[in-house]
Each structure stands twice: as C-alpha cells, then as structure tokens.
Design an enzyme around this catalytic site. Structure first.
Site, mmCIF file in Angstrom:
data_model
loop_
_atom_site.group_PDB
_atom_site.id
_atom_site.type_symbol
_atom_site.label_atom_id
_atom_site.label_comp_id
_atom_site.label_asym_id
_atom_site.label_seq_id
_atom_site.Cartn_x
_atom_site.Cartn_y
_atom_site.Cartn_z
ATOM 1 N N LYS A 281 0.850 -1.194 0.000
ATOM 2 C CA LYS A 281 0.000 0.000 0.000
ATOM 3 C C LYS A 281 0.888 1.248 0.000
ATOM 4 O O LYS A 281 1.829 1.352 0.778
ATOM 5 C CB LYS A 281 -0.895 0.003 1.242
ATOM 6 C CG LYS A 281 -1.820 1.221 1.328
ATOM 7 C CD LYS A 281 -2.914 1.011 2.359
ATOM 8 C CE LYS A 281 -2.527 1.416 3.751
ATOM 9 N NZ LYS A 281 -2.553 2.874 3.980
ATOM 10 N N THR B 172 -10.391 3.091 11.535
ATOM 11 C CA THR B 172 -10.213 2.124 12.631
ATOM 12 C C THR B 172 -9.562 2.752 13.868
ATOM 13 O O THR B 172 -9.430 2.099 14.897
ATOM 14 C CB THR B 172 -9.350 0.941 12.155
ATOM 15 O OG1 THR B 172 -8.142 1.465 11.584
ATOM 16 C CG2 THR B 172 -10.061 0.113 11.109
ATOM 17 N N ASP C 178 -3.654 4.387 -1.530
ATOM 18 C CA ASP C 178 -4.584 4.799 -0.467
ATOM 19 C C ASP C 178 -4.500 6.312 -0.271
ATOM 20 O O ASP C 178 -3.826 6.795 0.626
ATOM 21 C CB ASP C 178 -4.203 4.034 0.813
ATOM 22 C CG ASP C 178 -5.029 4.449 2.013
ATOM 23 O OD1 ASP C 178 -6.178 4.880 1.812
ATOM 24 O OD2 ASP C 178 -4.517 4.334 3.142
ATOM 25 N N LYS D 209 -7.302 8.227 0.029
ATOM 26 C CA LYS D 209 -8.463 8.630 0.848
ATOM 27 C C LYS D 209 -9.056 9.955 0.397
ATOM 28 O O LYS D 209 -9.137 10.923 1.161
ATOM 29 C CB LYS D 209 -8.063 8.733 2.321
ATOM 30 C CG LYS D 209 -7.733 7.406 2.969
ATOM 31 C CD LYS D 209 -7.643 7.540 4.476
ATOM 32 C CE LYS D 209 -7.405 6.223 5.164
ATOM 33 N NZ LYS D 209 -6.117 5.618 4.872
ATOM 34 N N ASP E 110 -13.755 15.062 -1.057
ATOM 35 C CA ASP E 110 -13.918 16.416 -1.595
ATOM 36 C C ASP E 110 -15.237 16.480 -2.354
ATOM 37 O O ASP E 110 -16.002 15.506 -2.361
ATOM 38 C CB ASP E 110 -12.708 16.752 -2.495
ATOM 39 C CG ASP E 110 -12.333 18.232 -2.409
ATOM 40 O OD1 ASP E 110 -13.245 19.081 -2.449
ATOM 41 O OD2 ASP E 110 -11.134 18.537 -2.317
ATOM 42 N N ARG F 53 2.656 -1.567 11.067
ATOM 43 C CA ARG F 53 3.731 -1.483 12.053
ATOM 44 C C ARG F 53 4.150 -2.792 12.707
ATOM 45 O O ARG F 53 5.346 -2.953 13.000
ATOM 46 C CB ARG F 53 3.369 -0.405 13.092
ATOM 47 C CG ARG F 53 3.532 1.004 12.523
ATOM 48 C CD ARG F 53 2.805 2.041 13.335
ATOM 49 N NE ARG F 53 1.361 1.917 13.207
ATOM 50 C CZ ARG F 53 0.489 2.712 13.797
ATOM 51 N NH1 ARG F 53 0.917 3.688 14.580
ATOM 52 N NH2 ARG F 53 -0.809 2.538 13.610
HETATM 53 O O1 LIG Z 1 -7.449 3.078 4.322
HETATM 54 C C1 LIG Z 1 -6.687 2.478 5.079
HETATM 55 O O2 LIG Z 1 -5.880 1.685 4.637
HETATM 56 C C2 LIG Z 1 -6.905 2.631 6.520
HETATM 57 C C3 LIG Z 1 -8.212 2.849 6.950
HETATM 58 C C4 LIG Z 1 -8.515 2.771 8.314
HETATM 59 O O3 LIG Z 1 -9.677 2.882 8.727
HETATM 60 N N1 LIG Z 1 -7.503 2.525 9.194
HETATM 61 C C5 LIG Z 1 -6.205 2.371 8.801
HETATM 62 O O4 LIG Z 1 -5.353 2.130 9.663
HETATM 63 N N2 LIG Z 1 -5.884 2.466 7.461
HETATM 64 C C6 LIG Z 1 -4.476 2.352 7.019
HETATM 65 O O5 LIG Z 1 -3.983 1.059 7.342
HETATM 66 C C7 LIG Z 1 -2.629 1.130 7.798
HETATM 67 C C8 LIG Z 1 -2.564 0.546 9.181
HETATM 68 O O6 LIG Z 1 -1.246 0.544 9.623
HETATM 69 P P1 LIG Z 1 -0.824 -0.105 11.010
HETATM 70 O O7 LIG Z 1 -1.687 0.504 12.078
HETATM 71 O O8 LIG Z 1 0.611 0.277 11.138
HETATM 72 O O9 LIG Z 1 -1.067 -1.589 10.875
HETATM 73 C C9 LIG Z 1 -2.206 2.592 7.721
HETATM 74 O O10 LIG Z 1 -1.502 2.765 6.509
HETATM 75 C C10 LIG Z 1 -3.511 3.363 7.668
HETATM 76 O O11 LIG Z 1 -3.416 4.509 6.853
#
Ligand SMILES: O=C(O)c1cc(=O)[nH]c(=O)n1[C@@H]1O[C@H](COP(=O)(O)O)[C@@H](O)[C@H]1O
Length: 236
Positions: free
Chosen positions: A30, A121, A57, A59, A62, A213
C-alpha cells in the site's frame, strides 16, 4: 500469504524500496499519504517494475467535481485499489467511479477497484458519539457507510475487522472488504482502536488484511511477516 497488504508508511522512496526488498515474499503493498506526498508516482513505477500489486490509499474526500478529476488522474497509474471516504457522499462517490472509468479508458488500463472508508479504525465508539457527534451506534454507522458505497456503485469498503462479518452479511460475497486495524496478539495496538488478530479478521470474512507497524516497525520485518504467516497457517 497473498491476503496481507503491507503499507509502506515511511518517509521517502529509499526507505520504501529498502522495505520492499526486505519483504520479497510480499506481493501486495500500500502506498499512502505519507509516501505519496513525499515521493509522488515514482514509487508506483518502482513497485510495478517488481511485479507487485498496488493499493493507492489517497483517501479522497472532496466535492464531486474535484474527486472526479482526482480519480481520472489516479486511474492512469494502473493500480489495483484506490480509496475514497464514504462521507464524501453519494454524488462524490458516483463522480469518482465516472472519473476512474474516464482516466482508465484514456490510459488504456483497467480501472482500480474503488473502495470506501466506512469509519477509520482509529475511531472508538466513544469518539464517534462524543467528538464527531454521530447519534448512531458504531456498527450501524459502519454498515450504513458500506451500503452507501455499494449503492453508489463502488467495488468494496475499508472497515474494521470487528465489523466485517455483519457488513459482509448485508453487502454480499462479491463486495470487497479490506481490513486494517489488524494486530497479532504480540503487537502494540498504537493508535488503532477497533482491532482483531489476523486469524480473527480472516475468519470474520475480510478479503484482505492491511498490517503495517507489526511488520514494518519490527527490528526484523521479514521475521515478523513470517511469524504472522505461520500463525495464520496454524489457525486456518
Ligand atoms: O485506508 C486504510 O488503509 C486505513 C483505513 C482505516 O480505517 N484505518 C487504517 O489504519 N488504514 C491504514 O492502514 C494502515 C494501518 O497501519 P498499522 O496501524 O501500522 O497496521 C495505515 O496505513 C492506515 O493509513
């Protein structure tokens, strides 16, 4: 494990390439706001030259005319997945799909699957109610956002693994569900509020898991990746 997408949430292209090279078994990466803002589309070429699948991604959130133009431009990259916030509203979601079709046709590529963020999330029930003032229970809110995406012609949604079973039930098996907020039992939750383990998330019906992470911030990313894959093969 082809269902895990690893986000390249790093500061620049060289840090991203170092991760991609360490994680040679990973097939789906991603590119998000941090990396795309610093490196632009060069990173997409780097991934393509290594035959990786790409989740762009960005997001988008707009007005319809602006997301249409942004999607027309993004479609030209020939990526696999692209995000927009469901809260941009039905007109913007529809305009986004029009923009993608236009851009993809102009570039002679397949349009990416467009998936809508239901509710980040990192937001808890409490924050939804008290900070964002949404007077609806969180699972119901996530469901309504997924339905809005479906009615607007999108291919799927991004949701927490805690909600995916219900959303899958209502939206059907052909709607794509991508779940971040995934944490092995040994990993730090960080800013994620609505988490499941990788095995729970797959069992609940996620098509893809986004796991960052726990892998990318580990001392040895490849070992962390392997550990997650092993845990999944034991649990499946
Ligand atoms: O669209 C996303 O990927 C995304 C949506 C969401 O609701 N929550 C979310 O954590 N993400 C993405 O998912 C990844 C989660 O990363 P970690 O928390 O490091 O596992 C990050 O790149 C966030 O930008």
């Amino acid at each position: 494990m082809q269902k895990i997408i690893v986000p390249l949430d790093v500061a620049d292209e060289s840090a991203a390439i170092a991760l991609i090279e360490q994680l040679e078994e990973v097939t789906f990466f991603k590119v998000g706001l941090e990396l795309f803002t610093s490196s632009g589309p060069k990173i997409i070429e780097a991934l393509k030259s290594r035959q990786k699948k790409i989740f762009l991604d960005l997001k988008f959130h707009d007005i319809p005319n602006t997301v249409k133009g942004a999607c027309r431009s993004a479609a030209r990259y020939g990526v696999d997945l692209l995000t927009i916030h469901a809260t941009a509203g039905k007109d913007a979601l529809k305009a986004a799909t029009d923009g993608l079709a236009l851009g993809a046709a102009q570039a002679g590529v397949e349009p990416p699957k467009l998936i809508a963020i239901t509710l980040l999330t990192s937001i808890s029930s409490r924050q939804l109610a008290f900070d964002l003032k949404v007077p609806v229970e969180l699972p119901e809110y996530a469901l309504q956002m997924a339905l809005l995406a479906k009615e607007s012609g999108l291919d799927g949604a991004v949701c927490s693994p805690q909600e995916v079973a219900k959303l899958r039930d209502v939206c059907g098996k052909d709607f794509l569900f991508v779940c971040p907020g995934v944490r092995p039992s040994w990993a730090d939750k960080g800013d994620q509020k609505r988490t499941f383990t990788p095995a729970q998330a797959l069992q609940a019906g996620a098509d893809y898991l986004v796991i960052g992470r726990p892998i990318t911030a580990a001392d040895e990313p490849r070992l962390a990746w392997k550990k997650i894959c092993q845990e999944l093969s034991v649990n499946s």
